[in-house]
Write a protein that holds these residues in place. Structure first.
Motif, PDB file in Angstrom:
ATOM      1  N   GLU A 206       0.826  -1.208   0.000  1.00 14.01           N
ATOM      2  CA  GLU A 206       0.000   0.000   0.000  1.00 14.01           C
ATOM      3  C   GLU A 206       0.866   1.267   0.000  1.00 14.01           C
ATOM      4  O   GLU A 206       0.527   2.257  -0.670  1.00 14.01           O
ATOM      5  CB  GLU A 206      -0.925  -0.019   1.217  1.00 14.01           C
ATOM      6  CG  GLU A 206      -2.014  -1.079   1.094  1.00 14.01           C
ATOM      7  CD  GLU A 206      -2.714  -1.368   2.412  1.00 14.01           C
ATOM      8  OE1 GLU A 206      -3.889  -1.791   2.375  1.00 14.01           O
ATOM      9  OE2 GLU A 206      -2.079  -1.208   3.480  1.00 14.01           O
ATOM     10  N   GLN A 207       1.969   1.248   0.712  1.00 14.56           N
ATOM     11  CA  GLN A 207       2.878   2.395   0.678  1.00 14.56           C
ATOM     12  C   GLN A 207       3.431   2.601  -0.731  1.00 14.56           C
ATOM     13  O   GLN A 207       3.574   3.736  -1.196  1.00 14.56           O
ATOM     14  CB  GLN A 207       4.021   2.190   1.659  1.00 14.56           C
ATOM     15  CG  GLN A 207       3.634   2.337   3.118  1.00 14.56           C
ATOM     16  CD  GLN A 207       4.823   2.129   4.031  1.00 14.56           C
ATOM     17  OE1 GLN A 207       5.602   1.195   3.856  1.00 14.56           O
ATOM     18  NE2 GLN A 207       4.978   3.002   5.012  1.00 14.56           N
ATOM     19  N   SER A 208       3.746   1.510  -1.389  1.00 11.67           N
ATOM     20  CA  SER A 208       4.264   1.604  -2.756  1.00 11.67           C
ATOM     21  C   SER A 208       3.226   2.211  -3.687  1.00 11.67           C
ATOM     22  O   SER A 208       3.574   3.007  -4.585  1.00 11.67           O
ATOM     23  CB  SER A 208       4.686   0.219  -3.252  1.00 11.67           C
ATOM     24  OG  SER A 208       5.704  -0.325  -2.446  1.00 11.67           O
ATOM     25  N   SER A 212       3.620   5.595  -5.808  1.00  9.07           N
ATOM     26  CA  SER A 212       3.353   5.604  -7.243  1.00  9.07           C
ATOM     27  C   SER A 212       2.505   6.811  -7.632  1.00  9.07           C
ATOM     28  O   SER A 212       2.783   7.499  -8.620  1.00  9.07           O
ATOM     29  CB  SER A 212       2.643   4.310  -7.651  1.00  9.07           C
ATOM     30  OG  SER A 212       2.307   4.319  -9.019  1.00  9.07           O
ATOM     31  N   GLN A 213       1.483   7.103  -6.818  1.00 10.03           N
ATOM     32  CA  GLN A 213       0.634   8.267  -7.090  1.00 10.03           C
ATOM     33  C   GLN A 213       1.408   9.571  -6.910  1.00 10.03           C
ATOM     34  O   GLN A 213       1.288  10.495  -7.722  1.00 10.03           O
ATOM     35  CB  GLN A 213      -0.578   8.245  -6.162  1.00 10.03           C
ATOM     36  CG  GLN A 213      -1.565   7.119  -6.449  1.00 10.03           C
ATOM     37  CD  GLN A 213      -2.776   7.178  -5.538  1.00 10.03           C
ATOM     38  OE1 GLN A 213      -2.675   7.596  -4.388  1.00 10.03           O
ATOM     39  NE2 GLN A 213      -3.921   6.758  -6.047  1.00 10.03           N
ATOM     40  N   VAL A 214       2.193   9.646  -5.848  1.00  6.26           N
ATOM     41  CA  VAL A 214       2.953  10.867  -5.568  1.00  6.26           C
ATOM     42  C   VAL A 214       3.961  11.148  -6.673  1.00  6.26           C
ATOM     43  O   VAL A 214       4.134  12.300  -7.100  1.00  6.26           O
ATOM     44  CB  VAL A 214       3.658  10.749  -4.205  1.00  6.26           C
ATOM     45  CG1 VAL A 214       4.689  11.860  -4.022  1.00  6.26           C
ATOM     46  CG2 VAL A 214       2.643  10.786  -3.070  1.00  6.26           C
ATOM     47  N   LEU A 215       4.624  10.091  -7.159  1.00  7.88           N
ATOM     48  CA  LEU A 215       5.673  10.251  -8.165  1.00  7.88           C
ATOM     49  C   LEU A 215       5.133  10.268  -9.589  1.00  7.88           C
ATOM     50  O   LEU A 215       5.861  10.638 -10.515  1.00  7.88           O
ATOM     51  CB  LEU A 215       6.703   9.122  -8.014  1.00  7.88           C
ATOM     52  CG  LEU A 215       7.457   9.092  -6.686  1.00  7.88           C
ATOM     53  CD1 LEU A 215       8.296   7.821  -6.577  1.00  7.88           C
ATOM     54  CD2 LEU A 215       8.333  10.330  -6.537  1.00  7.88           C
ATOM     55  N   GLY A 216       3.883   9.839  -9.745  1.00  8.12           N
ATOM     56  CA  GLY A 216       3.290   9.830 -11.075  1.00  8.12           C
ATOM     57  C   GLY A 216       3.906   8.809 -12.004  1.00  8.12           C
ATOM     58  O   GLY A 216       4.027   9.056 -13.217  1.00  8.12           O
ATOM     59  N   ARG A 217       4.305   7.650 -11.440  1.00  7.02           N
ATOM     60  CA  ARG A 217       4.896   6.595 -12.253  1.00  7.02           C
ATOM     61  C   ARG A 217       4.558   5.253 -11.615  1.00  7.02           C
ATOM     62  O   ARG A 217       4.373   5.166 -10.395  1.00  7.02           O
ATOM     63  CB  ARG A 217       6.414   6.758 -12.359  1.00  7.02           C
ATOM     64  CG  ARG A 217       7.124   6.808 -11.018  1.00  7.02           C
ATOM     65  CD  ARG A 217       8.620   6.969 -11.151  1.00  7.02           C
ATOM     66  NE  ARG A 217       9.251   5.813 -11.758  1.00  7.02           N
ATOM     67  CZ  ARG A 217      10.537   5.523 -11.630  1.00  7.02           C
ATOM     68  NH1 ARG A 217      11.331   6.312 -10.926  1.00  7.02           N
ATOM     69  NH2 ARG A 217      11.047   4.459 -12.198  1.00  7.02           N
TER      70      ARG A 217
END
Length: 287
Positions: A206-208, A212-217
């Motif tokens: 879930e952290q990953s 992923s959302q924060v980094l946009g990738r």
């Protein structure tokens, strides 16, 4: 209930993240002394002094602690218990007024008997027996442990975890620092213990997804076998420490680390930081 603010505050572990974060809260209003074994020439700013001392040399600690209204204690080497003994002995000799100890939530787990947890229990017992008013801070895992994924994220969009779907109510280091800074020298918190968690338990998977959302990738969370995880730990820590971390992960898998508390909100007046907020604040360290 609350005594006048401490005028002289000593923070051990100056090279660690919690003491340096605490200094931001304390330096504007107090005389703050940061101690560590290595010099930090860039640490000087108004209200803040750095003192180099050796935790293996009792006398150097006495000199650093003398006159302290409050002392924040963080030690990080279970294989060197003499450091912890020296810190408490020096605090007594220097007539320190109050000790706030950074411990660990695992000390409350009756099933936890690994090296790290037993070491922290021993540290707490020693401080309680010192005769100095104390306060124990017992956080769950730091959100900043996710920074260990940064190289894998940058190179291949991959995070790695043992038991990646097990959950931990990890807490932001900034929250630990703010709570600890508020408690130092406050008589209303003498002889109390506080367990700190984040607002929700999250798994590595879930952290990953949040990262992923924060980094946009896209990111992939890959599960490590116990053998792979132990080998990774052993590259950084002693074999005994690696064993302790594997045991800790096993307790997390059993659900021992999913409980949350409202302690951060009660003591700061604001909600505990979410992992999403913390990750967004530290985005550049992953990007």
């Amino acid at each position: 209930m609350t005594a006048p603010a401490a005028r002289r505050i000593v923070l051990t572990g100056a090279t660690g993240q919690i003491a340096s974060l605490m200094a931001r809260y304390l330096a504007p209003r107090h005389r703050v002394i940061l101690t560590s074994r290595t010099a930090r020439p860039g640490a000087r700013r108004p209200g803040l002094t750095h003192v180099t001392c050796d935790y293996g040399v009792y006398e150097s600690l006495v000199d650093a602690f003398r006159g302290a209204d409050a002392l924040f204690v963080v030690t990080n080497d279970p294989t060197r218990p003499e450091h912890d003994r020296n810190v408490v002995r020096a605090a007594v000799e220097a007539s320190v007024g109050h000790i706030v100890k950074l411990s660990a939530a695992a000390v409350l787990d009756s099933a936890a008997h690994d090296l790290i947890t037993e070491w922290q229990r021993g540290n707490e017992e020693r401080i309680r027996a010192s005769g100095i008013p104390w306060t124990m801070i017992r956080p769950r895992s730091f959100m900043s442990h996710a920074l260990g994924w940064a190289p894998g994220i940058r190179s291949g969009g991959t995070t790695y975890a043992l038991h990646p779907h097990s959950r931990n109510a990890c807490v932001a280091p900034e929250d630990i620092a703010e709570v600890s800074a508020r408690l130092l020298g406050d008589t209303g918190h003498h002889f109390r213990s506080y367990q700190l968690t984040g607002p929700q338990p999250l798994s590595a998977h879930e952290q990953s997804a949040v990262l992923s959302q924060v980094l946009g990738r896209p990111l992939v969370c890959r599960e490590l076998t116990p053998e792979e995880a132990h080998a990774r730990y052993a590259r950084r820590y002693s074999p005994a420490m690696a064993d302790a971390l594997i045991a800790s992960a096993g307790r997390q898998l059993a659900g021992a680390k999913a409980h949350t508390t409202d302690t951060v909100e009660r003591l700061t007046g604001r909600p505990a930081t979410t992992f999403a907020r913390w990750a967004a604040d530290h985005r550049e360290r992953f990007a």
